[in-house]
Scaffold this motif. Sequence first.
Motif, PDB file in Angstrom:
ATOM      1  N   GLN A  54       0.816  -1.216   0.000  1.00 38.46           N
ATOM      2  CA  GLN A  54       0.000   0.000   0.000  1.00 38.46           C
ATOM      3  C   GLN A  54       0.853   1.270   0.000  1.00 38.46           C
ATOM      4  OE1 GLN A  54      -2.655   0.493   3.373  1.00 38.46           O
ATOM      5  NE2 GLN A  54      -4.188   1.428   2.059  1.00 38.46           N
ATOM      6  N   ALA A  55       1.927   1.268   0.749  1.00 36.52           N
ATOM      7  CA  ALA A  55       2.766   2.461   0.856  1.00 36.52           C
ATOM      8  C   ALA A  55       3.389   2.872  -0.472  1.00 36.52           C
ATOM      9  CB  ALA A  55       3.862   2.227   1.896  1.00 36.52           C
ATOM     10  N   ALA A  56       3.513   1.912  -1.387  1.00 42.82           N
ATOM     11  CA  ALA A  56       4.149   2.198  -2.678  1.00 42.82           C
ATOM     12  C   ALA A  56       3.143   2.359  -3.816  1.00 42.82           C
ATOM     13  CB  ALA A  56       5.135   1.082  -3.020  1.00 42.82           C
ATOM     14  N   LEU A  57       1.853   2.389  -3.470  1.00 49.87           N
ATOM     15  CA  LEU A  57       0.823   2.450  -4.516  1.00 49.87           C
ATOM     16  C   LEU A  57       0.604   3.848  -5.079  1.00 49.87           C
ATOM     17  CD1 LEU A  57      -2.055   0.084  -3.299  1.00 49.87           C
ATOM     18  CD2 LEU A  57      -0.655  -0.158  -5.355  1.00 49.87           C
ATOM     19  N   SER A  58       0.973   4.878  -4.348  1.00 47.32           N
ATOM     20  CA  SER A  58       0.595   6.242  -4.732  1.00 47.32           C
ATOM     21  C   SER A  58       1.077   6.613  -6.133  1.00 47.32           C
ATOM     22  CB  SER A  58       1.127   7.248  -3.712  1.00 47.32           C
ATOM     23  OG  SER A  58       2.534   7.150  -3.595  1.00 47.32           O
ATOM     24  N   GLU A  59       2.285   6.189  -6.502  1.00 42.05           N
ATOM     25  CA  GLU A  59       2.821   6.507  -7.827  1.00 42.05           C
ATOM     26  C   GLU A  59       1.998   5.859  -8.938  1.00 42.05           C
ATOM     27  OE1 GLU A  59       7.045   6.225 -10.294  1.00 42.05           O
ATOM     28  OE2 GLU A  59       6.633   4.839  -8.656  1.00 42.05           O
ATOM     29  N   LEU A  60       1.370   4.732  -8.625  1.00 40.36           N
ATOM     30  CA  LEU A  60       0.647   3.975  -9.642  1.00 40.36           C
ATOM     31  C   LEU A  60      -0.795   4.439  -9.811  1.00 40.36           C
ATOM     32  CD1 LEU A  60       1.813   0.390  -8.617  1.00 40.36           C
ATOM     33  CD2 LEU A  60       2.832   1.905 -10.325  1.00 40.36           C
ATOM     34  N   GLY A  63      -5.398   9.002 -11.964  1.00 42.11           N
ATOM     35  CA  GLY A  63      -6.742   9.054 -12.518  1.00 42.11           C
ATOM     36  C   GLY A  63      -7.780   8.602 -11.507  1.00 42.11           C
ATOM     37  N   ARG A  64      -8.953   9.188 -11.586  1.00 45.09           N
ATOM     38  CA  ARG A  64     -10.013   8.861 -10.634  1.00 45.09           C
ATOM     39  C   ARG A  64     -10.517   7.438 -10.791  1.00 45.09           C
ATOM     40  NH1 ARG A  64     -13.069  14.327 -12.111  1.00 45.09           N
ATOM     41  NH2 ARG A  64     -13.091  13.114 -14.021  1.00 45.09           N
ATOM     42  N   ASP A  65     -10.563   6.939 -12.045  1.00 47.95           N
ATOM     43  CA  ASP A  65     -11.100   5.597 -12.262  1.00 47.95           C
ATOM     44  C   ASP A  65     -10.242   4.527 -11.600  1.00 47.95           C
ATOM     45  OD1 ASP A  65     -13.391   6.325 -13.741  1.00 47.95           O
ATOM     46  OD2 ASP A  65     -12.182   6.570 -15.545  1.00 47.95           O
ATOM     47  N   LEU A  66      -8.928   4.651 -11.740  1.00 50.32           N
ATOM     48  CA  LEU A  66      -8.041   3.676 -11.107  1.00 50.32           C
ATOM     49  C   LEU A  66      -8.091   3.809  -9.584  1.00 50.32           C
ATOM     50  CD1 LEU A  66      -6.023   1.416 -11.230  1.00 50.32           C
ATOM     51  CD2 LEU A  66      -4.225   3.070 -11.757  1.00 50.32           C
ATOM     52  N   SER A  67      -8.201   5.041  -9.093  1.00 47.66           N
ATOM     53  CA  SER A  67      -8.335   5.245  -7.654  1.00 47.66           C
ATOM     54  C   SER A  67      -9.588   4.557  -7.122  1.00 47.66           C
ATOM     55  CB  SER A  67      -8.389   6.751  -7.350  1.00 47.66           C
ATOM     56  OG  SER A  67      -8.542   6.970  -5.969  1.00 47.66           O
ATOM     57  N   ARG A  68     -10.693   4.671  -7.833  1.00 46.25           N
ATOM     58  CA  ARG A  68     -11.932   4.011  -7.425  1.00 46.25           C
ATOM     59  C   ARG A  68     -11.786   2.494  -7.499  1.00 46.25           C
ATOM     60  NH1 ARG A  68     -15.460   5.003 -11.423  1.00 46.25           N
ATOM     61  NH2 ARG A  68     -17.191   4.114 -10.261  1.00 46.25           N
ATOM     62  N   HIS A  69     -11.082   2.031  -8.514  1.00 48.93           N
ATOM     63  CA  HIS A  69     -10.899   0.591  -8.698  1.00 48.93           C
ATOM     64  C   HIS A  69     -10.149  -0.035  -7.529  1.00 48.93           C
ATOM     65  CE1 HIS A  69     -10.743  -3.045 -11.129  1.00 48.93           C
ATOM     66  NE2 HIS A  69      -9.453  -3.151 -10.865  1.00 48.93           N
ATOM     67  N   LEU A  70      -9.206   0.706  -6.966  1.00 47.34           N
ATOM     68  CA  LEU A  70      -8.358   0.181  -5.881  1.00 47.34           C
ATOM     69  C   LEU A  70      -8.788   0.672  -4.503  1.00 47.34           C
ATOM     70  CD1 LEU A  70      -4.840   0.614  -7.550  1.00 47.34           C
ATOM     71  CD2 LEU A  70      -6.296  -1.412  -7.549  1.00 47.34           C
ATOM     72  N   LYS A  71      -9.955   1.287  -4.420  1.00 44.33           N
ATOM     73  CA  LYS A  71     -10.377   1.968  -3.189  1.00 44.33           C
ATOM     74  C   LYS A  71     -10.358   1.067  -1.962  1.00 44.33           C
ATOM     75  CE  LYS A  71     -14.090   4.845  -1.341  1.00 44.33           C
ATOM     76  NZ  LYS A  71     -15.415   5.472  -1.630  1.00 44.33           N
ATOM     77  N   GLN A  72     -10.801  -0.171  -2.073  1.00 47.58           N
ATOM     78  CA  GLN A  72     -10.885  -1.057  -0.916  1.00 47.58           C
ATOM     79  C   GLN A  72      -9.622  -1.895  -0.700  1.00 47.58           C
ATOM     80  OE1 GLN A  72     -14.834  -2.670  -2.491  1.00 47.58           O
ATOM     81  NE2 GLN A  72     -15.154  -2.793  -0.273  1.00 47.58           N
ATOM     82  N   CYS A  73      -8.590  -1.632  -1.467  1.00 53.33           N
ATOM     83  CA  CYS A  73      -7.418  -2.514  -1.478  1.00 53.33           C
ATOM     84  C   CYS A  73      -6.267  -1.952  -0.643  1.00 53.33           C
ATOM     85  CB  CYS A  73      -6.950  -2.724  -2.912  1.00 53.33           C
ATOM     86  SG  CYS A  73      -8.240  -3.425  -3.971  1.00 53.33           S
ATOM     87  N   ASP A  74      -5.537  -2.854   0.009  1.00 52.53           N
ATOM     88  CA  ASP A  74      -4.378  -2.443   0.791  1.00 52.53           C
ATOM     89  C   ASP A  74      -3.061  -2.864   0.141  1.00 52.53           C
ATOM     90  OD1 ASP A  74      -4.279  -5.172   1.235  1.00 52.53           O
ATOM     91  OD2 ASP A  74      -4.963  -5.053   3.311  1.00 52.53           O
ATOM     92  N   ALA A  75      -3.148  -3.405  -1.063  1.00 53.70           N
ATOM     93  CA  ALA A  75      -1.966  -3.791  -1.843  1.00 53.70           C
ATOM     94  C   ALA A  75      -2.438  -4.024  -3.275  1.00 53.70           C
ATOM     95  CB  ALA A  75      -1.322  -5.060  -1.277  1.00 53.70           C
ATOM     96  N   ALA A  76      -1.517  -4.368  -4.149  1.00 51.06           N
ATOM     97  CA  ALA A  76      -1.893  -4.639  -5.536  1.00 51.06           C
ATOM     98  C   ALA A  76      -0.873  -5.579  -6.160  1.00 51.06           C
ATOM     99  CB  ALA A  76      -1.976  -3.344  -6.342  1.00 51.06           C
ATOM    100  N   VAL A  77      -1.269  -6.179  -7.255  1.00 53.58           N
ATOM    101  CA  VAL A  77      -0.357  -7.012  -8.040  1.00 53.58           C
ATOM    102  C   VAL A  77      -0.275  -6.434  -9.447  1.00 53.58           C
ATOM    103  CG1 VAL A  77       0.098  -9.300  -8.997  1.00 53.58           C
ATOM    104  CG2 VAL A  77      -0.923  -9.082  -6.719  1.00 53.58           C
ATOM    105  N   LEU A  78       0.933  -6.106  -9.850  1.00 50.41           N
ATOM    106  CA  LEU A  78       1.187  -5.675 -11.227  1.00 50.41           C
ATOM    107  C   LEU A  78       1.598  -6.892 -12.030  1.00 50.41           C
ATOM    108  CD1 LEU A  78       3.448  -2.494 -10.972  1.00 50.41           C
ATOM    109  CD2 LEU A  78       1.073  -2.577 -11.692  1.00 50.41           C
ATOM    110  N   PHE A  79       1.127  -6.983 -13.273  1.00 53.13           N
ATOM    111  CA  PHE A  79       1.628  -8.059 -14.115  1.00 53.13           C
ATOM    112  C   PHE A  79       1.684  -7.630 -15.572  1.00 53.13           C
ATOM    113  CE2 PHE A  79      -2.926  -8.942 -14.508  1.00 53.13           C
ATOM    114  CZ  PHE A  79      -3.080  -9.448 -15.803  1.00 53.13           C
ATOM    115  N   ALA A  80       2.477  -8.354 -16.331  1.00 56.05           N
ATOM    116  CA  ALA A  80       2.603  -8.108 -17.761  1.00 56.05           C
ATOM    117  C   ALA A  80       2.711  -9.443 -18.477  1.00 56.05           C
ATOM    118  CB  ALA A  80       3.842  -7.257 -18.059  1.00 56.05           C
ATOM    119  N   VAL A  81       2.131  -9.494 -19.669  1.00 53.88           N
ATOM    120  CA  VAL A  81       2.256 -10.679 -20.516  1.00 53.88           C
ATOM    121  C   VAL A  81       2.652 -10.234 -21.922  1.00 53.88           C
ATOM    122  CG1 VAL A  81       0.541 -12.003 -19.227  1.00 53.88           C
ATOM    123  CG2 VAL A  81      -0.189 -10.655 -21.194  1.00 53.88           C
TER     124      VAL A  81
END
Length: 220
Positions: A54-60, A63-81
Amino acid sequence: MDLSLPEALSVEEAASILGASKGLDERTRTLIEKAFSEVRRAASPKMCFVRVEQAALSELIQGRDLSRHLKQCDAAVLFAVTLGSGVDALLRRTQLTDMAYAVIMDAAASVAAESVAEQAQEYLVQQTKEKGRYLTGRFSPGYGDSPLALQSIFLTRLDAQRKIGLCATDTCLLTPRKSITAICGEADVPVKGALAGCATCALRETCQKRKEGNPCHGAV
């Protein structure tokens, strides 16, 4: 991490990208299936991912839509294919010899890339579930009002160039082209993320689904 393309890829999805979903004839179906076969032989699907606290999410969160998408989250997973550079080379060769078929092959490669992204997401959902936690759907740069410039930040966090050979151009286009980056929010409770509409989407002018009257209506 290596992935694999499924035995069956959706001809109908490729036809939708081509704008032919309502009038798919046998000749086009045959060409799409041929393109799938060639893409499958050329592809070397790979994925990489990283968990972000969570502490490192601010840079990511741009936009409001992404902020709303992650609103209830305390971490995230980035991935690429990525399907790999072999598919890019195949598309270039085909463009030199048969431009009409190259358009079909490009659509087939897009379906294949989406299939690989779904496979990667299923893997991450399962990994997260084993820890007693939950993931939202995925959200990619350019979706909703999030800037495409997030691509470069995602790739840096993922160390994607070293891990799977994935880079971005100065205009934030991924290379190899048939690649996808995304973020999924992570939480202790079941989360789906928030929907975003076409009005703020950076891809609204070129989105074939929107043109056909069948928009995605949110992160998938």
